[in-house]
Design a protein around this motif. Structure first.
Motif, PDB file in Angstrom:
ATOM      1  N   PRO A  85      50.481  26.116 -18.240  1.00  0.00           N
ATOM      2  CA  PRO A  85      51.176  26.797 -17.142  1.00  0.00           C
ATOM      3  C   PRO A  85      50.274  27.733 -16.335  1.00  0.00           C
ATOM      4  O   PRO A  85      50.459  27.863 -15.120  1.00  0.00           O
ATOM      5  N   GLU A  86      49.268  28.335 -16.990  1.00  0.00           N
ATOM      6  CA  GLU A  86      48.343  29.241 -16.283  1.00  0.00           C
ATOM      7  C   GLU A  86      47.602  28.537 -15.150  1.00  0.00           C
ATOM      8  O   GLU A  86      47.134  29.180 -14.212  1.00  0.00           O
ATOM      9  N   LEU A  87      47.465  27.211 -15.259  1.00  0.00           N
ATOM     10  CA  LEU A  87      46.698  26.473 -14.241  1.00  0.00           C
ATOM     11  C   LEU A  87      47.565  25.985 -13.088  1.00  0.00           C
ATOM     12  O   LEU A  87      47.064  25.403 -12.124  1.00  0.00           O
ATOM     13  N   GLU A  88      48.879  26.220 -13.188  1.00  0.00           N
ATOM     14  CA  GLU A  88      49.780  25.758 -12.143  1.00  0.00           C
ATOM     15  C   GLU A  88      49.401  26.417 -10.817  1.00  0.00           C
ATOM     16  O   GLU A  88      49.194  27.626 -10.746  1.00  0.00           O
ATOM     17  N   GLY A  89      49.274  25.586  -9.764  1.00  0.00           N
ATOM     18  CA  GLY A  89      48.860  26.102  -8.463  1.00  0.00           C
ATOM     19  C   GLY A  89      47.356  25.994  -8.270  1.00  0.00           C
ATOM     20  O   GLY A  89      46.883  25.616  -7.209  1.00  0.00           O
ATOM     21  N   LYS A  90      46.577  26.306  -9.338  1.00  0.00           N
ATOM     22  CA  LYS A  90      45.112  26.166  -9.256  1.00  0.00           C
ATOM     23  C   LYS A  90      44.721  24.699  -9.340  1.00  0.00           C
ATOM     24  O   LYS A  90      43.827  24.233  -8.647  1.00  0.00           O
ATOM     25  N   ILE A  91      45.374  23.982 -10.244  1.00  0.00           N
ATOM     26  CA  ILE A  91      45.135  22.548 -10.409  1.00  0.00           C
ATOM     27  C   ILE A  91      46.318  21.833  -9.762  1.00  0.00           C
ATOM     28  O   ILE A  91      47.443  21.905 -10.254  1.00  0.00           O
TER      29      ILE A  91
ATOM     30  N   ALA B 135      43.551  23.809 -25.038  1.00  0.00           N
ATOM     31  CA  ALA B 135      42.944  22.881 -24.074  1.00  0.00           C
ATOM     32  C   ALA B 135      43.657  23.074 -22.737  1.00  0.00           C
ATOM     33  O   ALA B 135      44.726  23.690 -22.675  1.00  0.00           O
ATOM     34  N   ASP B 136      43.039  22.551 -21.664  1.00  0.00           N
ATOM     35  CA  ASP B 136      43.596  22.770 -20.326  1.00  0.00           C
ATOM     36  C   ASP B 136      44.551  21.672 -19.884  1.00  0.00           C
ATOM     37  O   ASP B 136      45.514  21.939 -19.173  1.00  0.00           O
TER      38      ASP B 136
ATOM     39  N   VAL C 132      54.199  23.698 -20.976  1.00  0.00           N
ATOM     40  CA  VAL C 132      53.349  22.790 -20.196  1.00  0.00           C
ATOM     41  C   VAL C 132      53.969  22.469 -18.830  1.00  0.00           C
ATOM     42  O   VAL C 132      55.165  22.650 -18.628  1.00  0.00           O
ATOM     43  N   VAL C 133      53.100  21.998 -17.916  1.00  0.00           N
ATOM     44  CA  VAL C 133      53.550  21.592 -16.578  1.00  0.00           C
ATOM     45  C   VAL C 133      53.037  20.171 -16.318  1.00  0.00           C
ATOM     46  O   VAL C 133      51.874  19.865 -16.601  1.00  0.00           O
ATOM     47  N   HIS C 134      53.895  19.309 -15.799  1.00  0.00           N
ATOM     48  CA  HIS C 134      53.517  17.916 -15.525  1.00  0.00           C
ATOM     49  C   HIS C 134      53.110  17.739 -14.066  1.00  0.00           C
ATOM     50  O   HIS C 134      53.847  18.141 -13.170  1.00  0.00           O
ATOM     51  N   LEU C 135      51.945  17.143 -13.825  1.00  0.00           N
ATOM     52  CA  LEU C 135      51.587  16.710 -12.464  1.00  0.00           C
ATOM     53  C   LEU C 135      51.885  15.215 -12.423  1.00  0.00           C
ATOM     54  O   LEU C 135      51.172  14.424 -13.033  1.00  0.00           O
TER      55      LEU C 135
END
Ligand code: ARG
Length: 246
Positions: free
Chosen positions: A117-123, A175-176, A196-199
């Motif tokens: 979730p921390e990477l949401e928006g960045k990735i 892991a990221d 977690v966040v799904h792309l």
């Protein structure tokens, strides 16, 4: 090398013979691949592949026998006759097709990523993960592992025996991102929205097919015609909605 006549395999045994004489259809899969195959708390196997396998066995008037097998040993298990068929969401790849025969695709999917979730928006795309500062996970011997090597070659890659262990690294923040088949990722992330966040942009083309041993045109013909039948008589749609639309 013998003559053409001497080497011609005129009377190769079909897996069908063994299925009918034993009254069993032995099906290899690897439970843990939601919603295709899962093991319940009381030890039963359920899922999309399992329901089709059971229906197939009923059609042949034999017993359905589940053979739960580690994913990275599933083709050897088929080759050494631990089962008659792999019904495990296996992607039809050219490399695998050199070792086994595949029936026509029963569904088509692609790889996606699940991120922490921390990477949401960045990735915002899988491509953003192609950087040495990221650690990617996937399952050993899968097309997810292959896709990570191919498209995210700059990132660090950790492979796990099961998909559950791979995705858990991301949920734990160790892991990221986790690269895997879209249906699994979509379902897992809907069940773990806090971790977690799904792309859902899928970046490979992957027809999934049932695998059988080489040199078996009789069984292959049975499978392709069986598939056409269930795709058109409502059976496939009924089983599909049970696992994908609830
Ligand atoms: N489609 C992917 C592959 O063929 C993953 C399949 C994983 N299936 C399973 N039953 N665990 O490599």
């Amino acid at each position: 090398a013998g003559s053409l006549v001497a080497t011609a395999n005129v009377n190769a045994a079909s897996a069908i013979d063994g299925i009918l004489s034993s009254d069993e259809l032995k099906v290899c899969f690897e439970a843990g691949y939601i919603p295709f195959e899962m093991k319940t708390k009381d030890g039963r196997f359920i899922g999309f592949d399992i329901d089709i396998g059971k229906h197939m066995a009923r059609t042949m008037d034999v017993k359905f026998v589940p053979v739960n097998t580690a994913w990275d040993g599933i083709i050897p298990a088929l080759q050494t006759e631990k089962c008659d068929i792999i019904m495990g969401g296996m992607t039809i790849t050219a490399q695998r097709n050199l070792k086994v025969m595949f029936a026509n695709p029963y569904i088509t999917i692609g790889q996606t990523v699940v991120i922490k979730p921390e990477l949401e928006g960045k990735i915002t795309s899988y491509k953003d993960l192609n950087d040495p500062k990221y650690t990617i996970t996937s399952q050993l011997g899968t097309t997810g592992a292959e896709a990570a090597k191919k498209y995210l070659s700059k990132a660090k890659l950790d492979l796990f025996e099961t998909s559950a262990d791979g995705v858990l690294q991301v949920a734990n923040g160790k892991a990221d991102a986790f690269v895997y088949d879209l249906p699994f990722n979509a379902l897992y992330s809907s069940q773990h929205q806090d971790t977690v966040v799904h792309l859902d942009e899928s970046f490979t083309y992957e027809p999934l097919g049932w695998a059988i041993r080489q040199d078996d045109p009789n069984f292959l013909n049975f499978l392709n015609n069986y598939l056409t039948q269930i795709k058109n008589d409502g059976t496939y749609d009924r089983i599909y909605s049970k696992w994908f639309e609830s």
